[in-house]
Enzyme design. Structure first.
Site, PDB file in Angstrom:
ATOM      1  CE  LYS A 132      -3.699   2.601   0.426  1.00  0.00           C
ATOM      2  NZ  LYS A 132      -4.616   2.505   1.567  1.00  0.00           N
ATOM      3  CB  CYS A 187      -3.849   8.040   0.481  1.00  0.00           C
ATOM      4  SG  CYS A 187      -5.262   7.118   1.133  1.00  0.00           S
TER       5      CYS A 187
END
Length: 251
Positions: A132, A187
């Protein structure tokens, strides 16, 4: 009555750029009260590499009588869906699985194969955590390059959009992104920091440099406004601004 638990809560960074694990620890403090033998825990929250094994697993074992990999199972399966299309991408995107142990990984593969046809098994829980981070760090760094191009073009009075369009047109090997006034969102402003923090290698961090460039670009429009007002000999407070749109998710 559940035997599978999926944890997906926010993991922001503090003002000093350190990871804030408060939310996930609060979830765990509740979860350990009713975990039982045979249960499986999947972590979806973005975490600094090593957090699952060094912090989360010891916390669970310390506060229960259960041994991970033997009594209960723990795996990291990163959430990589885009907002607004999460349900569709939950099944269409490959699901990354990496467990605390081999049998934990097998539990993850078995569960997520019910939702996605493509299961990608990686080498352990740390590798799954890092997937990720590198997905989002790559995007942030690529956008940083585009923004650096814009800064360089400004030195020579070149239109960076036209330049990048010319470089991309008909050229198959590397599509350069378009510059923007910084790179925001939840993010991309956080994950590169989690990626380069606490590295044992004292090398120059491309991820850190990219983050600095994107943060610097926030002031770039102000520079142009000041240049415009100075050339026209007008005051900034006398200007009226029209915002045509703000994109949450860029390309």
């Amino acid at each position: 009555k559940s035997n599978v638990y999926i944890i997906c809560v926010g993991t922001p960074i503090s003002k000093d750029k350190s990871p804030d694990l408060k939310s996930i620890l609060e979830v765990l403090s509740s979860l350990v009260n009713f975990l039982k033998k045979g249960d499986t825990i999947f972590l979806r929250s973005t975490l600094p590499t090593g957090t699952s094994r060094k912090i989360i697993a010891p916390y669970i074992e310390k506060n229960t009588s259960l041994k991970i990999g033997k009594d209960i199972f723990l795996a990291f399966t990163p959430e990589r869906t885009v907002e607004g299309n999460a349900i569709s991408e939950l099944s269409s995107l490959p699901q990354i699985v990496g467990g605390f142990s081999k049998n934990c990984t097998e539990k993850a593969r078995s569960f997520w194969s019910n939702l996605s046809k493509a299961i990608i098994e990686v080498d352990g829980i740390e590798a799954a955590e890092m997937v990720k981070l590198i997905n989002n760090t790559f995007r942030d760094v690529s956008f940083a390059f585009a923004n650096e191009v814009a800064l360089k073009c400004d030195e020579y009075n070149i239109d960076s959009f036209d330049l990048i369009s010319a470089a991309n047109k008909g050229y198959p090997r590397n599509k350069i992104s378009l510059p923007s006034p910084g790179v925001g969102g939840y993010c991309l402003t956080k994950d590169p920091v989690l990626f380069y923090q606490n590295s044992k290698n004292n090398f120059f961090s491309l991820a850190k440099t990219g983050r600095l460039i994107n943060e610097k670009m926030i002031n770039y429009p102000l520079k142009h406004i000041k240049r415009f007002t100075s050339s026209k000999k007008i005051k900034t407070k006398d200007l009226k601004f029209l915002f045509l749109g703000i994109a949450f998710k860029g390309i």
